[in-house]
Design a protein around this motif. Structure first.
Motif, PDB file in Angstrom:
ATOM      1  N   LEU A   1       9.255   7.736   2.870  1.00  0.00           N
ATOM      2  CA  LEU A   1      10.129   8.353   1.877  1.00  0.00           C
ATOM      3  C   LEU A   1       9.962   9.866   1.988  1.00  0.00           C
ATOM      4  N   SER A   2      11.030  10.550   2.329  1.00  0.00           N
ATOM      5  CA  SER A   2      10.914  11.972   2.672  1.00  0.00           C
ATOM      6  C   SER A   2      11.739  12.882   1.773  1.00  0.00           C
ATOM      7  N   ASP A   3      12.043  12.460   0.554  1.00  0.00           N
ATOM      8  CA  ASP A   3      12.906  13.260  -0.321  1.00  0.00           C
ATOM      9  C   ASP A   3      12.208  14.492  -0.892  1.00  0.00           C
ATOM     10  N   HIS A   4      10.892  14.422  -1.096  1.00  0.00           N
ATOM     11  CA  HIS A   4      10.172  15.601  -1.579  1.00  0.00           C
ATOM     12  C   HIS A   4      10.150  16.682  -0.496  1.00  0.00           C
ATOM     13  N   LYS A   5      10.166  17.936  -0.931  1.00  0.00           N
ATOM     14  CA  LYS A   5      10.204  19.074   0.002  1.00  0.00           C
ATOM     15  C   LYS A   5       8.892  19.840   0.050  1.00  0.00           C
TER      16      LYS A   5
ATOM     17  N   ILE B   1       0.862  -1.179   0.000  1.00  0.00           N
ATOM     18  CA  ILE B   1       0.000   0.000   0.000  1.00  0.00           C
ATOM     19  C   ILE B   1       0.895   1.224   0.000  1.00  0.00           C
ATOM     20  N   PHE B   2       0.594   2.191  -0.868  1.00  0.00           N
ATOM     21  CA  PHE B   2       1.335   3.446  -0.924  1.00  0.00           C
ATOM     22  C   PHE B   2       0.357   4.583  -0.669  1.00  0.00           C
ATOM     23  N   PHE B   3       0.739   5.531   0.164  1.00  0.00           N
ATOM     24  CA  PHE B   3      -0.094   6.715   0.347  1.00  0.00           C
ATOM     25  C   PHE B   3       0.790   7.902   0.684  1.00  0.00           C
ATOM     26  N   SER B   4       0.247   9.103   0.482  1.00  0.00           N
ATOM     27  CA  SER B   4       1.010  10.314   0.740  1.00  0.00           C
ATOM     28  C   SER B   4       0.343  11.123   1.836  1.00  0.00           C
ATOM     29  N   GLN B   5       1.161  11.767   2.627  1.00  0.00           N
ATOM     30  CA  GLN B   5       0.717  12.728   3.638  1.00  0.00           C
ATOM     31  C   GLN B   5       1.599  13.954   3.502  1.00  0.00           C
ATOM     32  N   GLY B   6       1.054  14.993   2.894  1.00  0.00           N
ATOM     33  CA  GLY B   6       1.868  16.183   2.643  1.00  0.00           C
ATOM     34  C   GLY B   6       2.987  15.878   1.672  1.00  0.00           C
ATOM     35  N   SER B   7       4.230  16.066   2.112  1.00  0.00           N
ATOM     36  CA  SER B   7       5.394  15.819   1.263  1.00  0.00           C
ATOM     37  C   SER B   7       5.949  14.413   1.427  1.00  0.00           C
ATOM     38  N   LEU B   8       5.343  13.611   2.296  1.00  0.00           N
ATOM     39  CA  LEU B   8       5.865  12.274   2.600  1.00  0.00           C
ATOM     40  C   LEU B   8       5.143  11.197   1.797  1.00  0.00           C
ATOM     41  N   VAL B   9       5.908  10.213   1.340  1.00  0.00           N
ATOM     42  CA  VAL B   9       5.358   8.998   0.756  1.00  0.00           C
ATOM     43  C   VAL B   9       5.542   7.885   1.767  1.00  0.00           C
TER      44      VAL B   9
END
Length: 494
Positions: free
Chosen positions: A146-150, A119-127
């Motif tokens: 995964l926190s590479d997005h800013k 399962i993949f989901f996003s919360q704000g900038s986090l995957v």
């Protein structure tokens, strides 16, 4: 004296598969899949009788669901029993699916994807990634952030690994998928096995949309993205360099407003349809785009639709555009509007379609509507074939396949399930069993007989996973409800 010539011996008759006895043929069929057996049935009337034999479908039933075949139902034919259960599972007509609630930090889930084991989901900038197998085994490594997005993530897609790159070989690797995300930080990232493999930068603003499939064929496939800057950009996901320096293949100009939605044509994989915030539709032939080119000439068609864009879907040479309060069908070969397939007042909130069955569904305020395209081709005022009532607030989440429609929204504590052919409700699923607290559905993903929903509360967010594959307890008809509008009772035979 010459001997009289002898006529050549007659050649023995050719042996065909139908010369085998039935028991031998049934044994051979045990090595086939249900799809192969269905294809076998179309070869001849004799093979059709074989393909429909009870012994074959009883085996399929036991292997598929690890249950003993209900022999009291054999009067219906084993194939019919198998297909009835297969359809009922995909319509979620059971009370006892495998159910899993996973709590997270209290942030809304914006995007949700469901893969076979993940399962993949996003919360704000986090995957965030959940490995279902590892979770069920009690492993501590089931969860990955995964926190590479800013900045906030705007779109998420999954693509088969073998379509993205030819670097990996082997059946096991080819069956895996890579995750691609876009963000308001102007970047696109490609993820595999819990890490960012590549980062693509080129847009002069937030990246708003990604193509639903890869464009082109073979090793030359590319990803399309649409941005706040009004450009459409084409990327080679297999390009060398971690930062994707050589990934940008073309920049397509023409839109004057942000590009919100894009979809790839069904009849030609190089054709990309895009729609911008001002409801202008453009069709691009990406096969003519050259490396690092700025090409407005790639645009091969334009049109516009009324109202704010909601969603867009291609089927063969037709483009279904949901915007404002209507769904318009456009022929991509001529860019002519074929028909207004639906009008849902006062405005649309969601849209999906199963064009192979001529059915579309629209979500609005308090209800969804099911439409048959064929009935509305000659009508100036389209009429739905069913109204899917009982929602609270807007129906912003809508999924549709050949068996079911699933609807939900931010003010609905339940997601509702409906028969795709009749609009009859088959089930209603609570988004979360969080101590009886009720909250709406933030995001939803459906895959066959599995569904995942995400709900946020003040103190936490809950990702709820249900798998109906081995369910056995059928849903009964609700008391005090009309049988024509809600559940149909399901017998033991089904």
């Amino acid at each position: 004296m010459a001997e009289p010539s002898r006529s050549p011996a007659a050649a023995p008759p050719e042996t065909t598969i139908t010369d085998l006895d039935e028991d031998s043929m049934v044994h051979c069929a045990t090595y086939l899949s249900p799809r192969d057996v269905c294809n076998l049935a179309m070869a001849s009337s004799g093979l059709k009788r074989l393909a429909y034999s009870d012994s074959i479908w009883q085996r399929f039933f036991s292997e598929q669901w690890h249950q003993q075949f209900p022999f009291h139902s054999s009067g219906n034919g084993a194939r019919e029993v198998y297909l009835a259960r297969y359809a009922a599972l995909r319509q979620f007509k059971f009370l006892d699916p495998f159910h899993l609630d996973i709590s997270q930090q209290a942030k809304p889930c914006n995007h949700l994807l469901l893969l076979e084991k993940s399962i993949f989901f996003s919360q704000g900038s986090l995957v965030k990634m959940i490995d279902l197998d590892a979770y069920l085994k009690g492993s501590s490594g089931f969860f990955n952030t995964l926190s590479d997005h800013k900045a906030r993530i705007t779109c998420m897609r999954l693509f088969p690994l073998n379509e993205v790159t030819s670097q990996f070989r082997g059946k096991t690797l080819e069956e895996q998928s890579v995750l691609v995300t876009s963000s308001c930080d102007h970047s696109i990232r490609l993820w595999w096995k819990g890490s960012s493999l590549r980062c693509f930068k080129g847009h002069n603003g937030p990246v708003l949309s990604l193509s639903n499939k890869l464009l082109g064929e073979g090793s030359s496939r590319v990803l399309a993205s649409g941005g706040e800057d009004g450009t459409v950009r084409l990327w080679s996901l297999s390009s060398s360099g971690r930062r994707g320096q050589h990934a940008l293949k073309a920049t397509l100009y023409g839109h004057e407003k942000p590009v919100n939605i894009m979809s790839i044509a069904g009849h030609k994989t190089s054709l990309l349809a895009t729609i911008s915030r001002d409801s202008k539709v453009r069709v691009w032939d990406t096969g003519t785009a050259t490396s690092s080119a700025v090409r407005a000439s790639c645009c091969v068609g334009m049109t516009s639709v009324p109202g704010t864009p909601v969603n867009m879907k291609c089927h063969e040479s037709l483009l279904y555009v949901a915007s404002g309060s209507s769904v318009t069908i456009v022929d991509l070969r001529t860019m002519q509007k074929v028909v207004t397939a639906a009008v849902h007042q006062p405005k649309l909130c969601s849209f999906d379609a199963v064009p192979s069955k001529y059915l579309i569904c629209t979500g609005g305020d308090g209800r969804a509507m099911l439409w048959d395209i064929r009935r509305n081709q000659q009508s100036l005022k389209p009429e739905p074939i069913a109204e899917l009532d009982g929602h609270c607030g807007q129906v912003t989440l809508l999924y549709m396949d050949s068996y079911k429609i699933v609807t939900g929204g931010p003010k609905n504590a339940f997601v509702n399930v409906w028969d795709v052919d009749t609009g009859v409700q088959t089930n209603s699923l609570l988004c979360s069993s969080n101590d009886g607290a009720e909250s709406g559905c933030d995001a939803m993903a459906v895959d066959g007989c599995r569904i995942t929903t995400a709900t946020s509360f003040e103190e936490c967010a809950v990702v709820c996973f249900r798998d109906f594959n081995n369910a056995t307890n059928p849903v009964a008809k609700l008391e005090n409800e009309s049988s024509s509008k809600f559940w149909n009772s399901i017998s033991d035979d089904d």
